[in-house]
Write a protein that holds these residues in place. Structure first.
Motif, PDB file in Angstrom:
ATOM      1  N   SER A  57      18.901  -3.443  61.993  1.00 39.75           N
ATOM      2  CA  SER A  57      17.727  -3.750  62.818  1.00 39.75           C
ATOM      3  C   SER A  57      17.803  -3.070  64.173  1.00 39.75           C
ATOM      4  O   SER A  57      16.785  -2.579  64.694  1.00 39.75           O
ATOM      5  CB  SER A  57      17.590  -5.264  62.989  1.00 39.75           C
ATOM      6  N   ILE A  58      18.996  -3.036  64.763  1.00 42.26           N
ATOM      7  CA  ILE A  58      19.167  -2.391  66.066  1.00 42.26           C
ATOM      8  C   ILE A  58      18.810  -0.912  65.976  1.00 42.26           C
ATOM      9  O   ILE A  58      18.024  -0.390  66.778  1.00 42.26           O
ATOM     10  CB  ILE A  58      20.599  -2.575  66.575  1.00 42.26           C
ATOM     11  N   PHE A  59      19.385  -0.209  65.006  1.00 50.68           N
ATOM     12  CA  PHE A  59      19.140   1.229  64.874  1.00 50.68           C
ATOM     13  C   PHE A  59      17.665   1.498  64.563  1.00 50.68           C
ATOM     14  O   PHE A  59      17.080   2.459  65.070  1.00 50.68           O
ATOM     15  CB  PHE A  59      20.022   1.828  63.783  1.00 50.68           C
ATOM     16  N   ARG A  60      17.059   0.650  63.730  1.00 53.80           N
ATOM     17  CA  ARG A  60      15.656   0.873  63.357  1.00 53.80           C
ATOM     18  C   ARG A  60      14.731   0.694  64.553  1.00 53.80           C
ATOM     19  O   ARG A  60      13.796   1.486  64.752  1.00 53.80           O
ATOM     20  CB  ARG A  60      15.261  -0.092  62.230  1.00 53.80           C
ATOM     21  N   LEU A  61      14.954  -0.333  65.355  1.00 55.00           N
ATOM     22  CA  LEU A  61      14.090  -0.565  66.513  1.00 55.00           C
ATOM     23  C   LEU A  61      14.197   0.570  67.527  1.00 55.00           C
ATOM     24  O   LEU A  61      13.176   1.055  68.041  1.00 55.00           O
ATOM     25  CB  LEU A  61      14.460  -1.899  67.165  1.00 55.00           C
ATOM     26  N   LEU A  62      15.411   0.987  67.823  1.00 48.88           N
ATOM     27  CA  LEU A  62      15.588   2.100  68.762  1.00 48.88           C
ATOM     28  C   LEU A  62      14.963   3.377  68.220  1.00 48.88           C
ATOM     29  O   LEU A  62      14.318   4.139  68.945  1.00 48.88           O
ATOM     30  CB  LEU A  62      17.073   2.309  69.045  1.00 48.88           C
ATOM     31  N   ASN A  63      15.146   3.603  66.937  1.00 48.09           N
ATOM     32  CA  ASN A  63      14.569   4.790  66.305  1.00 48.09           C
ATOM     33  C   ASN A  63      13.040   4.759  66.370  1.00 48.09           C
ATOM     34  O   ASN A  63      12.399   5.785  66.619  1.00 48.09           O
ATOM     35  CB  ASN A  63      15.026   4.881  64.855  1.00 48.09           C
ATOM     36  N   SER A  64      12.458   3.584  66.164  1.00 46.66           N
ATOM     37  CA  SER A  64      10.999   3.456  66.241  1.00 46.66           C
ATOM     38  C   SER A  64      10.477   3.785  67.632  1.00 46.66           C
ATOM     39  O   SER A  64       9.422   4.407  67.787  1.00 46.66           O
ATOM     40  CB  SER A  64      10.569   2.039  65.850  1.00 46.66           C
ATOM     41  N   SER A  65      11.210   3.366  68.662  1.00 47.52           N
ATOM     42  CA  SER A  65      10.809   3.676  70.031  1.00 47.52           C
ATOM     43  C   SER A  65      10.898   5.174  70.306  1.00 47.52           C
ATOM     44  O   SER A  65       9.996   5.768  70.897  1.00 47.52           O
ATOM     45  CB  SER A  65      11.683   2.915  71.039  1.00 47.52           C
ATOM     46  N   ILE A  66      11.975   5.797  69.862  1.00 41.80           N
ATOM     47  CA  ILE A  66      12.192   7.220  70.121  1.00 41.80           C
ATOM     48  C   ILE A  66      11.136   8.082  69.432  1.00 41.80           C
ATOM     49  O   ILE A  66      10.586   9.012  70.022  1.00 41.80           O
ATOM     50  CB  ILE A  66      13.599   7.638  69.654  1.00 41.80           C
ATOM     51  N   THR A  67      10.853   7.769  68.171  1.00 40.59           N
ATOM     52  CA  THR A  67       9.984   8.617  67.357  1.00 40.59           C
ATOM     53  C   THR A  67       8.521   8.198  67.396  1.00 40.59           C
ATOM     54  O   THR A  67       7.697   8.771  66.683  1.00 40.59           O
ATOM     55  CB  THR A  67      10.467   8.615  65.900  1.00 40.59           C
ATOM     56  N   GLU A  68       8.202   7.199  68.224  1.00 37.74           N
ATOM     57  CA  GLU A  68       6.820   6.736  68.399  1.00 37.74           C
ATOM     58  C   GLU A  68       6.197   6.261  67.088  1.00 37.74           C
ATOM     59  O   GLU A  68       5.013   6.469  66.827  1.00 37.74           O
ATOM     60  CB  GLU A  68       5.952   7.832  69.028  1.00 37.74           C
ATOM     61  N   GLN A  69       6.994   5.608  66.277  1.00 36.32           N
ATOM     62  CA  GLN A  69       6.465   5.047  65.041  1.00 36.32           C
ATOM     63  C   GLN A  69       5.620   3.814  65.350  1.00 36.32           C
ATOM     64  O   GLN A  69       5.998   2.991  66.187  1.00 36.32           O
ATOM     65  CB  GLN A  69       7.608   4.669  64.096  1.00 36.32           C
ATOM     66  N   PRO A  70       4.494   3.653  64.686  1.00 38.71           N
ATOM     67  CA  PRO A  70       3.664   2.458  64.933  1.00 38.71           C
ATOM     68  C   PRO A  70       4.354   1.195  64.449  1.00 38.71           C
ATOM     69  O   PRO A  70       5.196   1.239  63.533  1.00 38.71           O
ATOM     70  CB  PRO A  70       2.396   2.737  64.116  1.00 38.71           C
ATOM     71  N   VAL A  71       4.015   0.087  65.053  1.00 41.37           N
ATOM     72  CA  VAL A  71       4.552  -1.211  64.634  1.00 41.37           C
ATOM     73  C   VAL A  71       4.120  -1.492  63.195  1.00 41.37           C
ATOM     74  O   VAL A  71       2.955  -1.278  62.825  1.00 41.37           O
ATOM     75  CB  VAL A  71       4.060  -2.331  65.567  1.00 41.37           C
ATOM     76  N   MET A  72       5.065  -1.938  62.371  1.00 42.04           N
ATOM     77  CA  MET A  72       4.758  -2.232  60.965  1.00 42.04           C
ATOM     78  C   MET A  72       4.115  -3.617  60.865  1.00 42.04           C
ATOM     79  O   MET A  72       4.789  -4.643  60.780  1.00 42.04           O
ATOM     80  CB  MET A  72       6.035  -2.150  60.135  1.00 42.04           C
ATOM     81  N   ASN A  73       2.788  -3.623  60.881  1.00 41.35           N
ATOM     82  CA  ASN A  73       2.055  -4.889  60.938  1.00 41.35           C
ATOM     83  C   ASN A  73       2.221  -5.739  59.683  1.00 41.35           C
ATOM     84  O   ASN A  73       1.953  -6.953  59.715  1.00 41.35           O
ATOM     85  CB  ASN A  73       0.574  -4.624  61.193  1.00 41.35           C
ATOM     86  N   ARG A  74       2.660  -5.114  58.585  1.00 41.55           N
ATOM     87  CA  ARG A  74       2.835  -5.912  57.354  1.00 41.55           C
ATOM     88  C   ARG A  74       3.983  -6.913  57.489  1.00 41.55           C
ATOM     89  O   ARG A  74       4.129  -7.814  56.662  1.00 41.55           O
ATOM     90  CB  ARG A  74       3.068  -5.004  56.152  1.00 41.55           C
ATOM     91  N   TYR A  75       4.789  -6.768  58.549  1.00 46.78           N
ATOM     92  CA  TYR A  75       5.889  -7.706  58.751  1.00 46.78           C
ATOM     93  C   TYR A  75       5.590  -8.727  59.854  1.00 46.78           C
ATOM     94  O   TYR A  75       6.505  -9.410  60.324  1.00 46.78           O
ATOM     95  CB  TYR A  75       7.174  -6.943  59.058  1.00 46.78           C
ATOM     96  N   LEU A  76       4.336  -8.827  60.239  1.00 48.36           N
ATOM     97  CA  LEU A  76       3.909  -9.922  61.116  1.00 48.36           C
ATOM     98  C   LEU A  76       3.849 -11.207  60.294  1.00 48.36           C
ATOM     99  O   LEU A  76       3.473 -11.206  59.129  1.00 48.36           O
ATOM    100  CB  LEU A  76       2.541  -9.624  61.714  1.00 48.36           C
ATOM    101  N   THR A  77       4.216 -12.317  60.902  1.00 49.29           N
ATOM    102  CA  THR A  77       4.207 -13.591  60.195  1.00 49.29           C
ATOM    103  C   THR A  77       3.822 -14.710  61.147  1.00 49.29           C
ATOM    104  O   THR A  77       4.115 -14.648  62.349  1.00 49.29           O
ATOM    105  CB  THR A  77       5.587 -13.867  59.549  1.00 49.29           C
ATOM    106  N   GLU A  78       3.176 -15.729  60.624  1.00 45.84           N
ATOM    107  CA  GLU A  78       2.678 -16.839  61.455  1.00 45.84           C
ATOM    108  C   GLU A  78       3.466 -18.110  61.180  1.00 45.84           C
ATOM    109  O   GLU A  78       3.868 -18.386  60.046  1.00 45.84           O
ATOM    110  CB  GLU A  78       1.186 -17.060  61.166  1.00 45.84           C
ATOM    111  N   ASN A  79       3.686 -18.885  62.234  1.00 40.89           N
ATOM    112  CA  ASN A  79       4.388 -20.157  62.094  1.00 40.89           C
ATOM    113  C   ASN A  79       3.886 -21.104  63.175  1.00 40.89           C
ATOM    114  O   ASN A  79       4.042 -20.841  64.367  1.00 40.89           O
ATOM    115  CB  ASN A  79       5.901 -19.944  62.217  1.00 40.89           C
ATOM    116  N   ASN A  80       3.238 -22.182  62.763  1.00 44.28           N
ATOM    117  CA  ASN A  80       2.723 -23.206  63.679  1.00 44.28           C
ATOM    118  C   ASN A  80       1.838 -22.625  64.790  1.00 44.28           C
ATOM    119  O   ASN A  80       1.960 -22.976  65.962  1.00 44.28           O
ATOM    120  CB  ASN A  80       3.882 -23.991  64.311  1.00 44.28           C
TER     121      ASN A  80
END
Length: 324
Positions: A57-80
Motif C-alpha cells: 500500500s505504501i509503494f502504491r500510494l507514493l507511485n500514484s502521487s508521482i505518476t499522477e494516476q487518478p484515484v481508483m473510485n471503485r475502492y470507495l466504500t461507505e460506513n455509517n
C-alpha cells in the motif's frame, strides 16, 4: 558489569542538514519521527495518507502521487454515513463519495509537489500481513470495519515486496534523482497476528529492507526495531498496552537517529532550539514583574536571531503578547 547490549552506532554516508526536506510515511512510528522533525523546525510532510502499515500500500500510494494516476473510485466504500477509501487511512473520510475523491486527488497533487523537492523519504514498515478484497484480490491499506468475510488475509513474500519496491523506486528516481530513502521497521508489535506471526512478519520486512540496501546505493536502513528489541529490551519502554512504544523509548530511538545522521550544525541548532522551547513554555507566578518582563525581552531577542534561519513568527507573537 554491563547490563545492556547497546546497539552499534549507525554510520550513514550522508549528513542531514537544517535545509533538507523530509517525507515520512508508514506505520504510527513514522508519525512520531515526523513530529520530532517538525517540532525542531525541519521541513517534514508526515504521513499524508494517514497511518499505512504494509509495504504494498505504501509503494502504491507514493507511485500514484508521482505518476499522477487518478484515484481508483471503485475502492470507495461507505460506513455509517461516512465515505472511506480502501487504499487510505480512515482519518481521510468525507460525507460523500465525490467530495472524498476530490479530496484525495488534491492530496496526491500536494504529495507530488512536495516529493519533487524532497531530500529524504523515510518509510516505516509495520507488517507483512495484508488483507485482499475477495472479489479481485486488491490489497487494502485499511478494512474500514467491513465484515471479515470481505477479505482474504495473506502473508506477503519477500519476492513480492521486492518487485513492488523496485517498480516504485525506478519511477521515484526518474521523478526526483537526488532523493534518498531511509527504511525502518516499526517496533510496534501486531499481536492480532499472534506473537509468532508478528515475529515472522517483522523478519520478512527486515529481510526485504536488507536487500533494498544491498541493491540500491541511495537506500539505507535505520535499526529502530533492533534498538527496541535488542538494546532496550524492556517493557518499561512500552505503553500500558505493552504494544506501542512510550515516550521514553521514542526519545531514545530518535536520539540514536540524530547522533547517526544529523550534521554537527543541525545537532547544535536542535539543542539551542530545545532550550528556547523550554523558555517559551515557562509559566511565571508574576507575569507583570520586572524580572519576567526582562526575561521576555531577552527571549524575543534570541528568537529574532534564530529567525534568520527558521520561521519563528508564531513564537515571537506569543512572546510579544506577554510584554507589557
Amino acid at each position: 558489569m554491563d547490563f545492556r547490549t547497546e546497539i552499534e552506532p549507525v554510520s550513514f554516508p550522508f549528513e542531514i542538514t537544517q535545509k533538507d526536506r523530509f517525507l515520512s510515511i508508514g506505520s504510527c512510528f513514522s508519525d512520531k519521527f515526523g513530529r520530532y522533525l517538525q517540532d525542531n523546525k525541519l521541513d517534514c510532510f508526515s504521513n499524508p495518507y494517514g497511518t499505512i502499515f504494509n509495504p504494498i500500500s505504501i509503494f502504491r500510494l507514493l507511485n500514484s502521487s508521482i505518476t499522477e494516476q487518478p484515484v481508483m473510485n471503485r475502492y470507495l466504500t461507505e460506513n455509517n454515513g461516512q465515505w472511506y477509501h480502501y487504499d487510505y487511512h480512515s482519518k481521510l473520510s468525507e460525507t460523500s463519495a465525490s467530495s472524498l475523491s476530490h479530496h484525495l486527488e488534491e492530496l496526491h497533487k500536494k504529495v507530488r509537489d512536495y516529493l519533487r523537492k524532497t531530500d529524504y523519504l523515510v518509510i516505516t514498515l509495520g507488517t507483512a500481513f495484508v488483507y485482499r478484497l475477495k472479489n479481485n484480490q486488491h490489497v487494502v491499506a485499511n478494512c474500514h470495519k467491513k465484515p471479515a468475510d470481505h477479505f482474504d488475509k495473506e502473508l506477503l513474500t519477500q519476492k513480492e515486496i521486492g518487485i513492488r519496491f523496485r517498480q516504485f523506486y525506478e519511477k521515484l528516481k526518474l521523478f526526483n534523482p537526488k532523493i534518498k530513502i531511509i527504511f525502518t521497521v516499526s517496533p510496534v508489535r501486531h499481536i492480532k497476528d499472534t506473537l509468532q506471526g508478528n515475529n515472522l512478519s517483522k523478519s520478512l520486512l527486515r529481510l526485504a529492507t536488507h536487500y533494498f540496501c544491498q541493491d540500491f546505493k541511495d537506500v539505507h536502513y535505520f535499526p529502530a526495531y533492533e534498538i527496541l528489541m535488542d538494546d532496550l529490551r524492556d517493557y518499561r519502554y512500552y505503553e500500558e498496552d505493552m504494544i506501542h512504544v512510550n515516550e521514553t523509548g521514542q526519545k531514545y530511538v530518535i536520539e540514536n537517529f540524530k547522533e547517526s545522521a544529523f550534521s554537527p550544525d543541525l545537532k547544535q541548532f536542535i539543542n539551542q532550539w530545545q532550550h528556547l522551547k523550554n523558555q517559551l513554555n515557562h509559566r511565571p507566578f508574576q507575569p507583570e514583574s520586572e524580572s519576567h518582563q526582562k526575561f521576555l525581552k531577552n527571549l524575543l531577542n534570541r528568537l529574532e536571531q534564530i529567525g534568520n534561519t527558521v520561521d519563528v513568527e508564531k513564537e515571537k507573537e506569543l512572546v510579544k503578547a506577554q510584554l507589557m
